[in-house]
Write a protein that holds these residues in place. Sequence first.
Motif, PDB file in Angstrom:
ATOM      1  N   ASP A 292      30.835  37.028  46.425  1.00  0.00           N
ATOM      2  CA  ASP A 292      31.424  38.278  45.960  1.00  0.00           C
ATOM      3  C   ASP A 292      32.413  38.845  46.984  1.00  0.00           C
ATOM      4  O   ASP A 292      33.491  39.318  46.616  1.00  0.00           O
ATOM      5  CB  ASP A 292      30.342  39.297  45.635  1.00  0.00           C
ATOM      6  CG  ASP A 292      29.455  38.841  44.485  1.00  0.00           C
ATOM      7  OD1 ASP A 292      29.987  38.242  43.524  1.00  0.00           O
ATOM      8  OD2 ASP A 292      28.234  39.059  44.548  1.00  0.00           O
ATOM      9  N   ALA A 293      32.060  38.798  48.267  1.00  0.00           N
ATOM     10  CA  ALA A 293      32.956  39.293  49.317  1.00  0.00           C
ATOM     11  C   ALA A 293      34.205  38.424  49.409  1.00  0.00           C
ATOM     12  O   ALA A 293      35.318  38.944  49.598  1.00  0.00           O
ATOM     13  CB  ALA A 293      32.235  39.327  50.664  1.00  0.00           C
ATOM     14  N   ALA A 294      34.057  37.125  49.256  1.00  0.00           N
ATOM     15  CA  ALA A 294      35.208  36.219  49.317  1.00  0.00           C
ATOM     16  C   ALA A 294      36.153  36.478  48.143  1.00  0.00           C
ATOM     17  O   ALA A 294      37.377  36.504  48.309  1.00  0.00           O
ATOM     18  CB  ALA A 294      34.741  34.770  49.327  1.00  0.00           C
ATOM     19  N   ILE A 295      35.594  36.685  46.967  1.00  0.00           N
ATOM     20  CA  ILE A 295      36.414  36.981  45.788  1.00  0.00           C
ATOM     21  C   ILE A 295      37.146  38.311  45.985  1.00  0.00           C
ATOM     22  O   ILE A 295      38.338  38.420  45.685  1.00  0.00           O
ATOM     23  CB  ILE A 295      35.554  37.005  44.511  1.00  0.00           C
ATOM     24  CG1 ILE A 295      35.072  35.590  44.174  1.00  0.00           C
ATOM     25  CG2 ILE A 295      36.329  37.603  43.343  1.00  0.00           C
ATOM     26  CD1 ILE A 295      34.018  35.533  43.075  1.00  0.00           C
ATOM     27  N   ALA A 296      36.459  39.302  46.501  1.00  0.00           N
ATOM     28  CA  ALA A 296      37.092  40.602  46.748  1.00  0.00           C
ATOM     29  C   ALA A 296      38.250  40.453  47.736  1.00  0.00           C
ATOM     30  O   ALA A 296      39.304  41.080  47.555  1.00  0.00           O
ATOM     31  CB  ALA A 296      36.063  41.604  47.271  1.00  0.00           C
ATOM     32  N   SER A 297      38.071  39.631  48.749  1.00  0.00           N
ATOM     33  CA  SER A 297      39.137  39.395  49.720  1.00  0.00           C
ATOM     34  C   SER A 297      40.342  38.738  49.049  1.00  0.00           C
ATOM     35  O   SER A 297      41.490  39.135  49.272  1.00  0.00           O
ATOM     36  CB  SER A 297      38.625  38.527  50.861  1.00  0.00           C
ATOM     37  OG  SER A 297      39.673  38.227  51.757  1.00  0.00           O
ATOM     38  N   LEU A 298      40.093  37.739  48.226  1.00  0.00           N
ATOM     39  CA  LEU A 298      41.193  37.090  47.506  1.00  0.00           C
ATOM     40  C   LEU A 298      41.906  38.077  46.591  1.00  0.00           C
ATOM     41  O   LEU A 298      43.130  38.132  46.555  1.00  0.00           O
ATOM     42  CB  LEU A 298      40.684  35.895  46.705  1.00  0.00           C
ATOM     43  CG  LEU A 298      40.263  34.667  47.512  1.00  0.00           C
ATOM     44  CD1 LEU A 298      39.607  33.627  46.605  1.00  0.00           C
ATOM     45  CD2 LEU A 298      41.449  34.070  48.244  1.00  0.00           C
ATOM     46  N   HIS A 299      41.128  38.884  45.867  1.00  0.00           N
ATOM     47  CA  HIS A 299      41.724  39.880  44.968  1.00  0.00           C
ATOM     48  C   HIS A 299      42.606  40.867  45.738  1.00  0.00           C
ATOM     49  O   HIS A 299      43.648  41.289  45.229  1.00  0.00           O
ATOM     50  CB  HIS A 299      40.649  40.631  44.195  1.00  0.00           C
ATOM     51  CG  HIS A 299      40.038  39.834  43.093  1.00  0.00           C
ATOM     52  ND1 HIS A 299      38.921  40.241  42.408  1.00  0.00           N
ATOM     53  CD2 HIS A 299      40.362  38.641  42.549  1.00  0.00           C
ATOM     54  CE1 HIS A 299      38.596  39.336  41.496  1.00  0.00           C
ATOM     55  NE2 HIS A 299      39.455  38.354  41.577  1.00  0.00           N
ATOM     56  N   SER A 300      42.204  41.223  46.959  1.00  0.00           N
ATOM     57  CA  SER A 300      42.996  42.165  47.755  1.00  0.00           C
ATOM     58  C   SER A 300      44.357  41.584  48.129  1.00  0.00           C
ATOM     59  O   SER A 300      45.271  42.315  48.482  1.00  0.00           O
ATOM     60  CB  SER A 300      42.232  42.588  49.011  1.00  0.00           C
ATOM     61  OG  SER A 300      42.232  41.549  49.979  1.00  0.00           O
ATOM     62  N   HIS A 301      44.485  40.256  48.046  1.00  0.00           N
ATOM     63  CA  HIS A 301      45.754  39.573  48.317  1.00  0.00           C
ATOM     64  C   HIS A 301      46.463  39.181  47.025  1.00  0.00           C
ATOM     65  O   HIS A 301      47.430  38.418  47.052  1.00  0.00           O
ATOM     66  CB  HIS A 301      45.523  38.325  49.167  1.00  0.00           C
ATOM     67  CG  HIS A 301      45.113  38.621  50.572  1.00  0.00           C
ATOM     68  ND1 HIS A 301      46.019  38.983  51.551  1.00  0.00           N
ATOM     69  CD2 HIS A 301      43.902  38.629  51.168  1.00  0.00           C
ATOM     70  CE1 HIS A 301      45.380  39.181  52.682  1.00  0.00           C
ATOM     71  NE2 HIS A 301      44.095  38.978  52.482  1.00  0.00           N
ATOM     72  N   GLY A 302      45.955  39.651  45.894  1.00  0.00           N
ATOM     73  CA  GLY A 302      46.581  39.356  44.619  1.00  0.00           C
ATOM     74  C   GLY A 302      46.241  37.989  44.047  1.00  0.00           C
ATOM     75  O   GLY A 302      46.893  37.525  43.118  1.00  0.00           O
ATOM     76  N   VAL A 303      45.217  37.347  44.582  1.00  0.00           N
ATOM     77  CA  VAL A 303      44.813  36.027  44.101  1.00  0.00           C
ATOM     78  C   VAL A 303      43.784  36.198  42.988  1.00  0.00           C
ATOM     79  O   VAL A 303      42.778  36.887  43.164  1.00  0.00           O
ATOM     80  CB  VAL A 303      44.218  35.163  45.239  1.00  0.00           C
ATOM     81  CG1 VAL A 303      43.742  33.816  44.713  1.00  0.00           C
ATOM     82  CG2 VAL A 303      45.247  34.976  46.355  1.00  0.00           C
ATOM     83  N   VAL A 304      44.045  35.574  41.855  1.00  0.00           N
ATOM     84  CA  VAL A 304      43.165  35.666  40.697  1.00  0.00           C
ATOM     85  C   VAL A 304      42.137  34.542  40.746  1.00  0.00           C
ATOM     86  O   VAL A 304      42.486  33.379  40.975  1.00  0.00           O
ATOM     87  CB  VAL A 304      43.977  35.576  39.388  1.00  0.00           C
ATOM     88  CG1 VAL A 304      43.069  35.581  38.176  1.00  0.00           C
ATOM     89  CG2 VAL A 304      44.988  36.703  39.318  1.00  0.00           C
ATOM     90  N   CYS A 305      40.878  34.881  40.525  1.00  0.00           N
ATOM     91  CA  CYS A 305      39.802  33.894  40.471  1.00  0.00           C
ATOM     92  C   CYS A 305      39.282  33.780  39.045  1.00  0.00           C
ATOM     93  O   CYS A 305      39.294  34.747  38.292  1.00  0.00           O
ATOM     94  CB  CYS A 305      38.639  34.319  41.374  1.00  0.00           C
ATOM     95  SG  CYS A 305      39.061  34.383  43.123  1.00  0.00           S
ATOM     96  N   GLU A 306      38.820  32.578  38.718  1.00  0.00           N
ATOM     97  CA  GLU A 306      38.175  32.392  37.422  1.00  0.00           C
ATOM     98  C   GLU A 306      36.830  33.112  37.436  1.00  0.00           C
ATOM     99  O   GLU A 306      36.300  33.436  38.510  1.00  0.00           O
ATOM    100  CB  GLU A 306      37.957  30.898  37.161  1.00  0.00           C
ATOM    101  CG  GLU A 306      39.233  30.126  36.955  1.00  0.00           C
ATOM    102  CD  GLU A 306      38.988  28.653  36.651  1.00  0.00           C
ATOM    103  OE1 GLU A 306      37.807  28.218  36.551  1.00  0.00           O
ATOM    104  OE2 GLU A 306      39.982  27.925  36.517  1.00  0.00           O
TER     105      GLU A 306
END
Length: 129
Positions: free
Chosen positions: A86-100
């Motif tokens: 969850d923390a890794a996904i939040a970090s990616l989202h903060s950079h505009g990276v979309v996760c499945e």
Amino acid sequence: MGINGIHHVAIICSDYPVSKRFYTEVLGFTVLSENYREARQSYKCDLALPDGTQIELFSFPDAPKRPSRPEAQGLRHLAFNVNDLDAAIASLHSHGVVCEPVRVDEYTGKRFTFFTDPDDLPLELYEVR
């Protein structure tokens, strides 16, 4: 044979500065060395994670795109292990990276998700806690 692990994965990118920023600033790799090879008109950048795993990031002029979908033969994806998905996904989202959407491995019960790098290469985060 005595294989101990994976030393590195080599990636040829289409836009070297964009990919270098993604792998260092978004994913947190450290630059070990960076060299411009004049004869090949190519950069080679060695990037590392804390466990020693490395990515060799290359640029080559006019490199052809590799077909990846639907499920082409060859390397399917590169997976990174994380302690807190969850923390890794939040970090990616903060950079505009979309996760499945997060999925659960039917055999291990572990959670994982996929995202892509700037060249649309499939990457995975796999929770190992």
